[in-house]
Design a protein around this motif. Structure first.
Motif, PDB file in Angstrom:
ATOM      1  N   GLN A   1       0.840  -1.206   0.000  1.00  0.00           N
ATOM      2  CA  GLN A   1       0.000   0.000   0.000  1.00  0.00           C
ATOM      3  C   GLN A   1       0.871   1.251   0.000  1.00  0.00           C
ATOM      4  OE1 GLN A   1      -3.470   0.144  -0.019  1.00  0.00           O
ATOM      5  NE2 GLN A   1      -3.334   2.361  -0.168  1.00  0.00           N
TER       6      GLN A   1
ATOM      7  N   ALA B   1       2.483   1.720  -3.393  1.00  0.00           N
ATOM      8  CA  ALA B   1       1.516   2.249  -4.363  1.00  0.00           C
ATOM      9  C   ALA B   1       1.307   3.745  -4.153  1.00  0.00           C
ATOM     10  CB  ALA B   1       0.195   1.498  -4.253  1.00  0.00           C
ATOM     11  N   GLU B   2       1.195   4.159  -2.919  1.00  0.00           N
ATOM     12  CA  GLU B   2       0.984   5.580  -2.634  1.00  0.00           C
ATOM     13  C   GLU B   2       2.192   6.415  -3.055  1.00  0.00           C
ATOM     14  OE1 GLU B   2      -0.060   5.728   1.508  1.00  0.00           O
ATOM     15  OE2 GLU B   2      -1.977   4.720   1.145  1.00  0.00           O
TER      16      GLU B   2
ATOM     17  N   THR C   1      -1.091   1.536 -10.138  1.00  0.00           N
ATOM     18  CA  THR C   1      -1.129   1.722  -8.675  1.00  0.00           C
ATOM     19  C   THR C   1      -2.443   1.183  -8.113  1.00  0.00           C
ATOM     20  OG1 THR C   1      -1.876   3.998  -8.981  1.00  0.00           O
ATOM     21  CG2 THR C   1       0.466   3.677  -8.602  1.00  0.00           C
ATOM     22  N   ASP C   2      -3.509   1.255  -8.878  1.00  0.00           N
ATOM     23  CA  ASP C   2      -4.783   0.689  -8.416  1.00  0.00           C
ATOM     24  C   ASP C   2      -4.689  -0.827  -8.237  1.00  0.00           C
ATOM     25  OD1 ASP C   2      -6.082   3.125  -8.268  1.00  0.00           O
ATOM     26  OD2 ASP C   2      -7.001   2.946 -10.252  1.00  0.00           O
TER      27      ASP C   2
ATOM     28  N   LYS D   1      -2.863  -1.447  -5.032  1.00  0.00           N
ATOM     29  CA  LYS D   1      -3.757  -1.211  -3.895  1.00  0.00           C
ATOM     30  C   LYS D   1      -4.725  -2.376  -3.716  1.00  0.00           C
ATOM     31  CE  LYS D   1      -3.489   3.810  -4.080  1.00  0.00           C
ATOM     32  NZ  LYS D   1      -4.222   5.055  -4.349  1.00  0.00           N
ATOM     33  N   GLU D   2      -5.203  -2.922  -4.822  1.00  0.00           N
ATOM     34  CA  GLU D   2      -6.082  -4.097  -4.750  1.00  0.00           C
ATOM     35  C   GLU D   2      -5.330  -5.292  -4.168  1.00  0.00           C
ATOM     36  OE1 GLU D   2      -9.334  -6.585  -4.941  1.00  0.00           O
ATOM     37  OE2 GLU D   2      -9.244  -4.406  -5.086  1.00  0.00           O
TER      38      GLU D   2
ATOM     39  N   ASN E   1      -5.221  -4.908  -0.494  1.00  0.00           N
ATOM     40  CA  ASN E   1      -6.508  -5.273   0.105  1.00  0.00           C
ATOM     41  C   ASN E   1      -6.677  -6.787   0.194  1.00  0.00           C
ATOM     42  OD1 ASN E   1      -7.473  -2.694   0.657  1.00  0.00           O
ATOM     43  ND2 ASN E   1      -8.354  -2.474  -1.388  1.00  0.00           N
TER      44      ASN E   1
END
Length: 89
Positions: A27, A30-31, A45-46, A49-50, A53
């Motif tokens: 995470q 990605a940020e 980046t999405d 993030k997935e 999760n």
């Protein structure tokens, strides 16, 4: 509890810890990549993030399967207490 069962629960606890820590790192990666406008070849980046999760979900399931209240508390982010059904029955 058999040795094998205890070993499986310990291994699940270790998996929970690794998945939880890795989710946080992915995470954060990605940020940071989003801030500087970079991406990993083939992954947005999405998508990272997935992945984070999904790893958090794995961490929760593994923590609960470990039967270790300390690990569950770490992954859930709040104090958890294992209830003994014999005490409440």
């Amino acid at each position: 509890m058999t040795d094998n069962s205890a070993n499986q629960k310990k291994a699940r606890g270790e998996l929970a810890q690794h998945a939880f820590e890795t989710a946080g790192r992915v995470q954060l990666l990605a940020e940071h990549m989003e801030i500087v406008g970079w991406r990993i070849d083939g992954y947005s980046t999405d998508q990272l993030k997935e992945l984070a999760n999904l790893l958090r979900g794995t961490a929760i399931r593994a923590a609960l399967a470990s039967d270790d209240a300390t690990i569950v508390s770490m992954v859930m982010g709040k104090p958890m207490k294992k209830l003994d059904p014999d005490e409440n029955g």
